[in-house]
Structure formats: C-alpha cells, structure tokens
Write an enzyme that holds these catalytic residues in place. Structure first.
Site, PDB file in Angstrom:
ATOM      1  N   ASP A  62      31.568 -17.440  97.294  1.00 26.06           N
ATOM      2  CA  ASP A  62      31.718 -15.997  97.111  1.00 26.06           C
ATOM      3  C   ASP A  62      32.627 -15.776  95.909  1.00 26.06           C
ATOM      4  O   ASP A  62      33.847 -15.919  96.002  1.00 26.06           O
ATOM      5  CB  ASP A  62      32.316 -15.367  98.364  1.00 26.06           C
ATOM      6  CG  ASP A  62      32.398 -13.849  98.268  1.00 26.06           C
ATOM      7  OD1 ASP A  62      32.134 -13.297  97.172  1.00 26.06           O
ATOM      8  OD2 ASP A  62      32.725 -13.212  99.282  1.00 26.06           O
ATOM      9  N   ASN A  89      25.227 -13.640  86.065  1.00 22.90           N
ATOM     10  CA  ASN A  89      24.359 -12.622  86.649  1.00 22.90           C
ATOM     11  C   ASN A  89      24.967 -11.943  87.871  1.00 22.90           C
ATOM     12  O   ASN A  89      24.667 -10.779  88.143  1.00 22.90           O
ATOM     13  CB  ASN A  89      23.023 -13.268  87.037  1.00 22.90           C
ATOM     14  CG  ASN A  89      22.178 -12.379  87.913  1.00 22.90           C
ATOM     15  OD1 ASN A  89      21.675 -11.348  87.482  1.00 22.90           O
ATOM     16  ND2 ASN A  89      22.020 -12.761  89.175  1.00 22.90           N
ATOM     17  N   TYR A 155      31.656   1.886  87.594  1.00 22.53           N
ATOM     18  CA  TYR A 155      30.631   0.879  87.322  1.00 22.53           C
ATOM     19  C   TYR A 155      30.314   0.828  85.831  1.00 22.53           C
ATOM     20  O   TYR A 155      30.233  -0.261  85.243  1.00 22.53           O
ATOM     21  CB  TYR A 155      29.372   1.183  88.120  1.00 22.53           C
ATOM     22  CG  TYR A 155      28.249   0.194  87.874  1.00 22.53           C
ATOM     23  CD1 TYR A 155      28.389  -1.141  88.246  1.00 22.53           C
ATOM     24  CD2 TYR A 155      27.065   0.592  87.263  1.00 22.53           C
ATOM     25  CE1 TYR A 155      27.373  -2.055  88.023  1.00 22.53           C
ATOM     26  CE2 TYR A 155      26.038  -0.318  87.037  1.00 22.53           C
ATOM     27  CZ  TYR A 155      26.198  -1.633  87.417  1.00 22.53           C
ATOM     28  OH  TYR A 155      25.192  -2.541  87.182  1.00 22.53           O
ATOM     29  N   ALA A 157      32.201   1.562  83.413  1.00 25.84           N
ATOM     30  CA  ALA A 157      33.326   0.940  82.701  1.00 25.84           C
ATOM     31  C   ALA A 157      33.211  -0.573  82.709  1.00 25.84           C
ATOM     32  O   ALA A 157      33.475  -1.237  81.691  1.00 25.84           O
ATOM     33  CB  ALA A 157      34.644   1.376  83.350  1.00 25.84           C
TER      34      ALA A 157
END
Length: 257
Positions: A62, A89, A155, A157
C-alpha cells in the site's frame, strides 16, 4: 527481437490503466514488476500477463503508507539492477469543494499522487541511469481543465504538481540519459470508472452522460485503457528516444474544446 529487454515497474499495475500499460510494455519485450495493494488481483494479473513470454513479478504494498516506498524499492532492487521504465500510475482522487475537503484528504492525495512518484523515482534512479531508462508519470486532464459543477481544487493541484515535476526532472535527468514524460488521460472506461461513477447512475442519468460525452469529446467517446497503454508503450520505446519533458494529452480532444 523484443525492443525492450529491461524491466518495467508499474505501480497500480493489477488492473485498469496500470494493467493495460503493463501488457503493452510486455508486448514490447519488457520484464515486469507490478506493484499494487491486493495480492489476489496481482496474482490474476501476473498469470494473464505471462502470455507475453516475459517474466512477471508482483509486490503487494500500500503505497499510501509512508514507509512503503522504501520497502518496495529495496525489493525491486533485489530483483533487478536495471529499470528500463518506471510507470508511476498509482493514484487517488477526491472531488470536493474547498470547504468540504479536509487536510487529511488533501494529504492522502499529495502522498500518493506526488510524493510517491518523487520518492520512487529517487530510490530507483541508479537503476534507471544504468539502463538509460525512462519515467512515465500518469497525470490527468484535471491539471488544466475544470468541469462546471464539479469541484477539484485539491486533486487538480496534485496533477499540476506532477506535470511540473515531470518537466523539471526531464531537465535534470536528461544529461544522465533518463527521459521523463507524463500522460494526461481524459476519462477512461476502467473498472473504477464503471463501479464508482457509471454504476451509480440511473438509466436517465446514463443517457445524459452519454450525450454529454458526445458533446465534450471531439472524437465522440471516452477512452479505453488500451488508448493510454499504447501511448505509454510509445513513450517507453526507442521510437521516443528524443522525447522528454512532454505532458502527452491522450483525451479524445477533450482539452482542445
């Protein structure tokens, strides 16, 4: 002969865009190391991607955990000392108004969308230099195009930051032979998009959604994972050997309308 015999690292590589990108890179001959949270999904992706005839390793982690990048990088470097392609990604999104976005939500997006790509690129820099490899950061059209009625300050930013970091690293790492580019997709029909967005719509809302797509996108549709994967395969290949610092919009023309 395979074009790329180095190893490609893909974060968030067990499904969606990451899985499609991994498949396109393996089709070019790259060995793969996939990083994602869910061991079961990773194993399913590994078994499927083996069809390309290259090796596929998986690391369950994670990356939102502060210490995860260091541990993942150490494991990667036990598997290979040459990183031909690093695809950053993995990411997360919270769309909320300024008043409804907490500091914790902002920090979570900053960690996964900006800090993890920075730290992983730094940790693997020696292996990237050795392979004269490349970094591909997955950004978003939300860095520079907003949507009426949908708040995205936090988001957006983070996506603006990854674009700036891409260009700065291209400038810094070019003399070492490492190319750095980003892809800014439009909306893409991934399992996440289906379950979290389309799946919640009523038939009437879905009809309105489809009509809006035909208006917003000059090419008349949202993206497919393979659209993004083919762009990543190009950027990772020798065909793009003089391409660095590019934020490649793969968005069906969304950002030109």
């Amino acid at each position: 002969m395979p074009e790329n015999t180095d190893t490609a690292i893909v974060t968030g590589g067990s499904d969606g865009l990451g899985y499609a990108i991994a498949g396109a890179l393996a089709a070019q001959g790259a060995d793969l190391i996939l990083v994602a949270r869910d061991p079961g999904r990773l194993e399913a992706a590994r078994e499927s991607l083996l069809q390309h005839g290259t090796s596929v390793h998986t690391l369950a982690a994670d990356l939102s955990d502060p210490g995860a990048v260091t541990a993942v990088a150490q494991e990667i470097l036990t598997l290979t000392d040459r990183v031909g392609t690093l695809v950053n990604n993995a990411g997360t999104a919270h769309f909320g108004s300024l008043s409804d976005t907490s500091a914790e939500e902002f920090d979570a997006m900053w960690q996964l969308n900006v800090k993890v790509p920075f730290l992983l690129s730094r940790a693997l820099l020696g292996a990237l230099i050795l392979a004269r490899g490349n970094i591909i950061n997955i950004s978003s059209y939300w860095a520079h195009k907003m949507a009426a009625g949908r708040s995205s300050a936090a988001y957006s930013a983070t996506r603006g930051a990854i674009n700036s970091m891409t260009r700065a690293l291209a400038n810094e790492l070019g003399p070492s032979g490492v190319r750095v580019n980003a892809i800014a997709p439009g909306a893409v029909h991934t399992p996440t998009y289906e379950h979290a967005y389309l799946g919640r719509m009523s038939p009437q809302q879905r009809e309105a959604h489809d009509q809006q797509i035909s208006i917003a996108y000059p090419l008349g549709r949202i993206g497919r994972p393979q659209d993004i994967a083919e762009a990543a395969a190009y950027l990772a290949s020798s065909r793009a050997q003089w391409t660095t610092g590019v934020i490649l919009a793969v968005d069906g023309g969304l950002t030109v309308r």
